[in-house]
Motif scaffolding. Sequence first.
Motif, PDB file in Angstrom:
ATOM      1  N   TYR A  11      54.613  24.445  55.380  1.00 56.73           N
ATOM      2  CA  TYR A  11      54.088  23.115  55.697  1.00 56.73           C
ATOM      3  C   TYR A  11      52.699  22.942  55.093  1.00 56.73           C
ATOM      4  CZ  TYR A  11      52.360  19.078  58.262  1.00 56.73           C
ATOM      5  OH  TYR A  11      51.827  17.862  58.579  1.00 56.73           O
ATOM      6  N   ILE A  12      51.844  23.919  55.253  1.00 58.51           N
ATOM      7  CA  ILE A  12      50.478  23.843  54.724  1.00 58.51           C
ATOM      8  C   ILE A  12      50.500  23.735  53.200  1.00 58.51           C
ATOM      9  CG2 ILE A  12      48.299  25.109  54.458  1.00 58.51           C
ATOM     10  CD1 ILE A  12      48.853  26.240  57.308  1.00 58.51           C
ATOM     11  N   LYS A  13      51.350  24.543  52.550  1.00 57.43           N
ATOM     12  CA  LYS A  13      51.465  24.449  51.096  1.00 57.43           C
ATOM     13  C   LYS A  13      51.957  23.071  50.676  1.00 57.43           C
ATOM     14  CE  LYS A  13      52.336  29.322  50.177  1.00 57.43           C
ATOM     15  NZ  LYS A  13      53.347  30.322  49.759  1.00 57.43           N
ATOM     16  N   GLY A  14      52.950  22.546  51.388  1.00 54.49           N
ATOM     17  CA  GLY A  14      53.480  21.220  51.089  1.00 54.49           C
ATOM     18  C   GLY A  14      52.437  20.130  51.291  1.00 54.49           C
ATOM     19  N   PHE A  15      51.684  20.236  52.392  1.00 57.27           N
ATOM     20  CA  PHE A  15      50.630  19.258  52.676  1.00 57.27           C
ATOM     21  C   PHE A  15      49.601  19.241  51.555  1.00 57.27           C
ATOM     22  CE2 PHE A  15      46.643  17.748  54.299  1.00 57.27           C
ATOM     23  CZ  PHE A  15      46.989  16.686  55.128  1.00 57.27           C
ATOM     24  N   ASN A  16      49.124  20.421  51.189  1.00 59.14           N
ATOM     25  CA  ASN A  16      48.110  20.513  50.133  1.00 59.14           C
ATOM     26  C   ASN A  16      48.644  19.999  48.800  1.00 59.14           C
ATOM     27  OD1 ASN A  16      46.198  21.555  51.887  1.00 59.14           O
ATOM     28  ND2 ASN A  16      46.745  23.670  51.448  1.00 59.14           N
ATOM     29  N   GLU A  17      49.883  20.329  48.501  1.00 57.11           N
ATOM     30  CA  GLU A  17      50.485  19.873  47.241  1.00 57.11           C
ATOM     31  C   GLU A  17      50.704  18.356  47.266  1.00 57.11           C
ATOM     32  OE1 GLU A  17      51.606  20.481  43.373  1.00 57.11           O
ATOM     33  OE2 GLU A  17      50.584  21.821  44.768  1.00 57.11           O
ATOM     34  N   GLY A  18      51.136  17.818  48.390  1.00 52.50           N
ATOM     35  CA  GLY A  18      51.327  16.378  48.510  1.00 52.50           C
ATOM     36  C   GLY A  18      50.019  15.619  48.358  1.00 52.50           C
ATOM     37  N   TYR A  19      48.965  16.135  48.947  1.00 51.80           N
ATOM     38  CA  TYR A  19      47.637  15.515  48.836  1.00 51.80           C
ATOM     39  C   TYR A  19      47.170  15.564  47.386  1.00 51.80           C
ATOM     40  CZ  TYR A  19      42.870  14.267  50.143  1.00 51.80           C
ATOM     41  OH  TYR A  19      41.658  13.622  50.270  1.00 51.80           O
ATOM     42  N   ARG A  20      47.290  16.736  46.770  1.00 51.73           N
ATOM     43  CA  ARG A  20      46.843  16.921  45.380  1.00 51.73           C
ATOM     44  C   ARG A  20      47.631  16.043  44.422  1.00 51.73           C
ATOM     45  NH1 ARG A  20      48.056  19.006  40.785  1.00 51.73           N
ATOM     46  NH2 ARG A  20      50.052  19.801  41.472  1.00 51.73           N
ATOM     47  N   MET A  21      48.942  16.017  44.586  1.00 54.46           N
ATOM     48  CA  MET A  21      49.778  15.221  43.686  1.00 54.46           C
ATOM     49  C   MET A  21      49.511  13.726  43.854  1.00 54.46           C
ATOM     50  SD  MET A  21      53.371  17.296  43.779  1.00 54.46           S
ATOM     51  CE  MET A  21      54.204  16.157  42.692  1.00 54.46           C
ATOM     52  N   SER A  22      49.223  13.291  45.066  1.00 50.74           N
ATOM     53  CA  SER A  22      48.908  11.885  45.295  1.00 50.74           C
ATOM     54  C   SER A  22      47.636  11.496  44.554  1.00 50.74           C
ATOM     55  CB  SER A  22      48.733  11.610  46.786  1.00 50.74           C
ATOM     56  OG  SER A  22      49.956  11.763  47.452  1.00 50.74           O
ATOM     57  N   LYS A  23      46.739  12.433  44.455  1.00 48.36           N
ATOM     58  CA  LYS A  23      45.463  12.205  43.783  1.00 48.36           C
ATOM     59  C   LYS A  23      45.624  12.245  42.263  1.00 48.36           C
ATOM     60  CE  LYS A  23      40.866  14.037  44.630  1.00 48.36           C
ATOM     61  NZ  LYS A  23      40.162  15.157  45.223  1.00 48.36           N
ATOM     62  N   VAL A  24      46.364  13.224  41.773  1.00 50.79           N
ATOM     63  CA  VAL A  24      46.459  13.482  40.347  1.00 50.79           C
ATOM     64  C   VAL A  24      47.596  12.706  39.669  1.00 50.79           C
ATOM     65  CG1 VAL A  24      46.851  15.305  38.631  1.00 50.79           C
ATOM     66  CG2 VAL A  24      45.467  15.771  40.631  1.00 50.79           C
ATOM     67  N   ASP A  25      48.759  12.662  40.288  1.00 50.51           N
ATOM     68  CA  ASP A  25      49.929  12.051  39.667  1.00 50.51           C
ATOM     69  C   ASP A  25      50.783  11.342  40.724  1.00 50.51           C
ATOM     70  OD1 ASP A  25      51.753  11.319  37.792  1.00 50.51           O
ATOM     71  OD2 ASP A  25      52.235  13.346  37.129  1.00 50.51           O
ATOM     72  N   PRO A  26      50.332  10.178  41.196  1.00 53.03           N
ATOM     73  CA  PRO A  26      51.027   9.502  42.292  1.00 53.03           C
ATOM     74  C   PRO A  26      52.458   9.088  41.972  1.00 53.03           C
ATOM     75  CG  PRO A  26      49.233   8.142  41.444  1.00 53.03           C
ATOM     76  CD  PRO A  26      49.150   9.456  40.761  1.00 53.03           C
ATOM     77  N   GLU A  27      52.773   8.838  40.689  1.00 56.72           N
ATOM     78  CA  GLU A  27      54.136   8.448  40.339  1.00 56.72           C
ATOM     79  C   GLU A  27      55.118   9.581  40.613  1.00 56.72           C
ATOM     80  OE1 GLU A  27      51.621   8.179  37.905  1.00 56.72           O
ATOM     81  OE2 GLU A  27      51.197   6.091  38.422  1.00 56.72           O
ATOM     82  N   VAL A  28      54.710  10.789  40.346  1.00 55.11           N
ATOM     83  CA  VAL A  28      55.588  11.950  40.562  1.00 55.11           C
ATOM     84  C   VAL A  28      55.861  12.136  42.053  1.00 55.11           C
ATOM     85  CG1 VAL A  28      55.788  14.458  40.349  1.00 55.11           C
ATOM     86  CG2 VAL A  28      54.928  13.116  38.438  1.00 55.11           C
ATOM     87  N   ILE A  29      54.834  12.088  42.865  1.00 56.43           N
ATOM     88  CA  ILE A  29      55.040  12.274  44.306  1.00 56.43           C
ATOM     89  C   ILE A  29      55.887  11.146  44.880  1.00 56.43           C
ATOM     90  CG2 ILE A  29      52.886  11.199  45.066  1.00 56.43           C
ATOM     91  CD1 ILE A  29      54.148  14.267  46.762  1.00 56.43           C
ATOM     92  N   ASP A  30      55.702   9.927  44.384  1.00 55.79           N
ATOM     93  CA  ASP A  30      56.522   8.811  44.852  1.00 55.79           C
ATOM     94  C   ASP A  30      57.995   9.022  44.502  1.00 55.79           C
ATOM     95  OD1 ASP A  30      54.340   7.543  45.969  1.00 55.79           O
ATOM     96  OD2 ASP A  30      54.025   6.216  44.241  1.00 55.79           O
ATOM     97  N   SER A  31      58.265   9.529  43.308  1.00 63.72           N
ATOM     98  CA  SER A  31      59.664   9.764  42.926  1.00 63.72           C
ATOM     99  C   SER A  31      60.265  10.922  43.714  1.00 63.72           C
ATOM    100  CB  SER A  31      59.789  10.005  41.422  1.00 63.72           C
ATOM    101  OG  SER A  31      59.174  11.209  41.055  1.00 63.72           O
ATOM    102  N   ILE A  32      59.474  11.937  44.026  1.00 60.80           N
ATOM    103  CA  ILE A  32      59.974  13.054  44.844  1.00 60.80           C
ATOM    104  C   ILE A  32      60.320  12.552  46.237  1.00 60.80           C
ATOM    105  CG2 ILE A  32      59.323  15.206  45.989  1.00 60.80           C
ATOM    106  CD1 ILE A  32      57.667  15.860  43.473  1.00 60.80           C
ATOM    107  N   VAL A  33      59.438  11.770  46.814  1.00 61.49           N
ATOM    108  CA  VAL A  33      59.670  11.233  48.159  1.00 61.49           C
ATOM    109  C   VAL A  33      60.909  10.340  48.171  1.00 61.49           C
ATOM    110  CG1 VAL A  33      58.702   9.688  49.901  1.00 61.49           C
ATOM    111  CG2 VAL A  33      57.268  11.455  48.883  1.00 61.49           C
TER     112      VAL A  33
END
Length: 89
Positions: A11-33
Amino acid sequence: MEEQEDPTTDYIKGFNEGYRMSKVDPEVIDSIVATQPSTENDFLKGLLQGKKQYDLEQELVRNELIEWERKMKINPSVNQNDRSKDLDY
């Protein structure tokens, strides 16, 4: 009163990765979600929460900036032509 569980390592790894990806590459995190219908694993739950946290913080920053800009406008109707009249060349 409900006892809260400590977050798992995934969960912690996912949280940190989700936060980072939202900052750096929001399109990728949106498509994953969008492609993950189920949030049963801890990593994905953390990923979603990290994205939500980043989005919330950005909304707060935008609101504070809007409020600051509103407060800083002393005379918003200054005409640009009037400014040049005071200049000596």
